[in-house]
Write a protein that holds these residues in place. Sequence first.
Motif, mmCIF file in Angstrom:
data_model
loop_
_atom_site.group_PDB
_atom_site.id
_atom_site.type_symbol
_atom_site.label_atom_id
_atom_site.label_comp_id
_atom_site.label_asym_id
_atom_site.label_seq_id
_atom_site.Cartn_x
_atom_site.Cartn_y
_atom_site.Cartn_z
ATOM 1 N N UNK A 1 31.944 30.079 42.344
ATOM 2 C CA UNK A 1 33.256 29.566 41.928
ATOM 3 C C UNK A 1 33.094 28.937 40.541
ATOM 4 N N UNK A 2 33.693 29.542 39.554
ATOM 5 C CA UNK A 2 33.590 29.057 38.175
ATOM 6 C C UNK A 2 34.674 28.000 37.969
ATOM 7 N N UNK A 3 34.257 26.749 37.973
ATOM 8 C CA UNK A 3 35.176 25.614 37.857
ATOM 9 C C UNK A 3 34.373 24.338 37.679
ATOM 10 N N UNK A 4 35.045 23.262 37.303
ATOM 11 C CA UNK A 4 34.376 21.962 37.382
ATOM 12 C C UNK A 4 34.140 21.605 38.852
ATOM 13 N N UNK A 5 33.082 20.861 39.116
ATOM 14 C CA UNK A 5 32.748 20.432 40.487
ATOM 15 C C UNK A 5 33.086 18.944 40.602
ATOM 16 N N UNK A 6 33.920 18.604 41.563
ATOM 17 C CA UNK A 6 34.232 17.213 41.888
ATOM 18 C C UNK A 6 34.502 17.183 43.390
ATOM 19 N N UNK A 7 33.489 16.922 44.181
ATOM 20 C CA UNK A 7 33.626 16.953 45.638
ATOM 21 C C UNK A 7 33.070 15.671 46.254
ATOM 22 N N UNK A 8 33.585 15.335 47.432
ATOM 23 C CA UNK A 8 33.134 14.168 48.179
ATOM 24 C C UNK A 8 32.549 14.613 49.504
ATOM 25 N N UNK A 9 31.410 14.036 49.850
ATOM 26 C CA UNK A 9 30.760 14.293 51.135
ATOM 27 C C UNK A 9 30.809 12.980 51.906
ATOM 28 N N UNK A 10 31.384 13.016 53.108
ATOM 29 C CA UNK A 10 31.524 11.815 53.935
ATOM 30 C C UNK A 10 30.457 11.821 55.024
ATOM 31 N N UNK B 1 29.684 10.111 49.504
ATOM 32 C CA UNK B 1 28.782 10.601 48.467
ATOM 33 C C UNK B 1 29.571 11.557 47.582
ATOM 34 N N UNK B 2 29.120 11.736 46.342
ATOM 35 C CA UNK B 2 29.857 12.598 45.418
ATOM 36 C C UNK B 2 28.920 13.582 44.722
ATOM 37 N N UNK B 3 29.465 14.781 44.460
ATOM 38 C CA UNK B 3 28.772 15.729 43.601
ATOM 39 C C UNK B 3 29.723 16.060 42.453
ATOM 40 N N UNK B 4 29.139 16.309 41.281
ATOM 41 C CA UNK B 4 29.954 16.647 40.125
ATOM 42 C C UNK B 4 29.172 17.605 39.234
ATOM 43 N N UNK B 5 29.867 18.227 38.320
ATOM 44 C CA UNK B 5 29.238 19.163 37.395
ATOM 45 C C UNK B 5 30.226 20.242 37.006
ATOM 46 N N UNK B 6 29.692 21.341 36.484
ATOM 47 C CA UNK B 6 30.548 22.463 36.103
ATOM 48 C C UNK B 6 29.784 23.766 36.240
ATOM 49 N N UNK B 7 30.451 24.758 36.830
ATOM 50 C CA UNK B 7 29.887 26.096 36.952
ATOM 51 C C UNK B 7 30.555 26.957 35.896
#
Length: 141
Positions: free
Chosen positions: A95-104, A116-122
């Motif tokens: 998935x080509x997009x910025x990454x902004x996700x939360x893990x509970x 918890x959070x992950x971030x970045x860009x693909x």
Amino acid sequence: MKKIITFLCIGLIIFSVNAQEKTAKINFKSDTIDYGTIEKGSDGVRVFEFTNTGDAPLIVSKVTSSCGCTVPKWSKDPILPGKTGEIQVKYDTNRVNPIRKTITVISNADTPTVALKIKGEVIDSNKESVLEKKGKNVVEQ
């Protein structure tokens, strides 16, 4: 009579000391993982490391993600006091997009829910971005 009262007082003190609950405590090395800029299709697996800093076994009962593109994996075994564990997170890098996700994370710790959070860009290096195309058009004119 004094001996009975003294014995009851001592017993009550011992009981109250033993009645204090032991609790697990979850302490993450970091609550955010930054993927940075990664290529489409690259390895999307990252690991959150934690330690049980409490005095009771820690049981991670559930880990969920804010999106189906992120799959968490963890051990269902109890983490003993002073020991470490990990939660593996796999992001779908197709998935080509910025990454902004939360893990509970839900556990029996004194703080039962942790975000918890992950971030970045693909990125897809095989395709030009819209900004690059606009930049070329402006330069060519």
